[in-house]
Design a protein around this motif. Sequence first.
Motif, short mmCIF file in Angstrom:
data_model
loop_
_atom_site.label_atom_id
_atom_site.label_comp_id
_atom_site.label_asym_id
_atom_site.label_seq_id
_atom_site.Cartn_x
_atom_site.Cartn_y
_atom_site.Cartn_z
N ASP A 25 50.57 137.25 175.68
CA ASP A 25 51.85 136.60 175.46
C ASP A 25 53.01 137.27 176.19
O ASP A 25 54.16 136.81 176.11
CB ASP A 25 52.17 136.49 173.97
N GLY A 26 52.72 138.35 176.92
CA GLY A 26 53.76 138.98 177.71
C GLY A 26 54.61 139.98 176.95
O GLY A 26 55.51 140.61 177.52
N THR A 27 54.34 140.16 175.66
CA THR A 27 55.11 141.13 174.87
C THR A 27 54.80 142.54 175.35
O THR A 27 53.64 142.93 175.46
CB THR A 27 54.76 141.01 173.38
N ARG A 28 55.84 143.31 175.63
CA ARG A 28 55.67 144.70 176.06
C ARG A 28 56.50 145.60 175.14
O ARG A 28 57.70 145.37 174.95
CB ARG A 28 56.11 144.88 177.52
N LEU A 29 55.88 146.62 174.60
CA LEU A 29 56.52 147.50 173.63
C LEU A 29 57.23 148.67 174.29
O LEU A 29 58.10 149.28 173.68
CB LEU A 29 55.46 148.04 172.66
N THR A 30 56.87 148.98 175.54
CA THR A 30 57.39 150.18 176.19
C THR A 30 58.15 149.89 177.47
O THR A 30 58.46 150.81 178.23
CB THR A 30 56.25 151.16 176.52
N LEU A 182 52.97 160.20 169.48
CA LEU A 182 51.76 159.41 169.25
C LEU A 182 52.08 157.93 169.20
O LEU A 182 51.38 157.11 169.79
CB LEU A 182 51.07 159.85 167.95
N ARG A 183 53.14 157.58 168.50
CA ARG A 183 53.50 156.16 168.40
C ARG A 183 53.83 155.59 169.79
O ARG A 183 53.47 154.44 170.10
CB ARG A 183 54.69 155.98 167.46
N HIS A 184 54.50 156.39 170.61
CA HIS A 184 54.84 155.90 171.95
C HIS A 184 53.59 155.67 172.78
O HIS A 184 53.45 154.62 173.44
CB HIS A 184 55.75 156.90 172.67
N VAL A 185 52.65 156.62 172.79
CA VAL A 185 51.48 156.46 173.65
C VAL A 185 50.56 155.37 173.12
O VAL A 185 49.87 154.70 173.91
CB VAL A 185 50.71 157.80 173.82
N VAL A 186 50.54 155.16 171.81
CA VAL A 186 49.77 154.03 171.27
C VAL A 186 50.42 152.71 171.67
O VAL A 186 49.73 151.73 171.97
CB VAL A 186 49.60 154.15 169.74
N ASP A 187 51.75 152.67 171.70
CA ASP A 187 52.45 151.48 172.20
C ASP A 187 52.10 151.22 173.66
O ASP A 187 51.85 150.08 174.07
CB ASP A 187 53.97 151.64 172.07
N LEU A 188 52.08 152.29 174.46
CA LEU A 188 51.74 152.14 175.87
C LEU A 188 50.30 151.68 176.03
O LEU A 188 50.00 150.81 176.87
CB LEU A 188 51.97 153.46 176.61
#
Length: 214
Positions: A25-30, A182-188
């Motif tokens: 869907d194109g959603t990007r968290l980072t 950890l939250r950032h790298v899991v988002d990536l």
Amino acid sequence: MSGSPRNVEAGGVVEIGDLRTTADDGTRLTGDLPWDEPARPRYPVPDDGHEYAPHELAVPRNLVAIHDHLRAELDQVRDIVDQVARGAMTVGSARSHINAMTMRQNQWTLGAYCESYCRVVTQHHTIEDVSMLPHLREADPAVGPVVDRLQEEHEVIADVLDDVDRALVALVSEDDGAMDRLRHVVDLLTDVLRSHLAYEERELAHPLARHGMH
């Protein structure tokens, strides 16, 4: 089968007969990804009216099923990390949740589950790199640029998985800011995997149906 297979591409989804790839869907968290999505090569689908038999479509359908499983497990990783970060669950109390998952380990900890997931993704990409992708390249030279790109993305994802591993080590060591990292790298990881899996399904649906697996 009757009539020609329906070949539709809309929003990154390919439909061939009753096969439908999973959408991104194109959603990007980072923010920006570590690769250029618009520059990805495309597979030139032959316009020869070829009709796929059910057993041919079963091959790309199996790839989609494996990918959907990886997506589902990734959602569970994200949920556990989020609950631990919010204090709603301790690392130890995650046992009952992890117990219901398919990728189980003897050590019921957040770290053990995340590491398990990373290993499964790595094994999946290794199998593709040593078997499926070389087979498709040999069977159909037109898929070569896509294979090259997929293998490059596998290397990028491997680096992200290494970052997840390092973040887990820092979390166990109770380093300052470890949970945020950890939250950032899991988002990536979420961003790159969802993007990569959708691209792979879309571009390999036809080659896999035509040439099968090695």
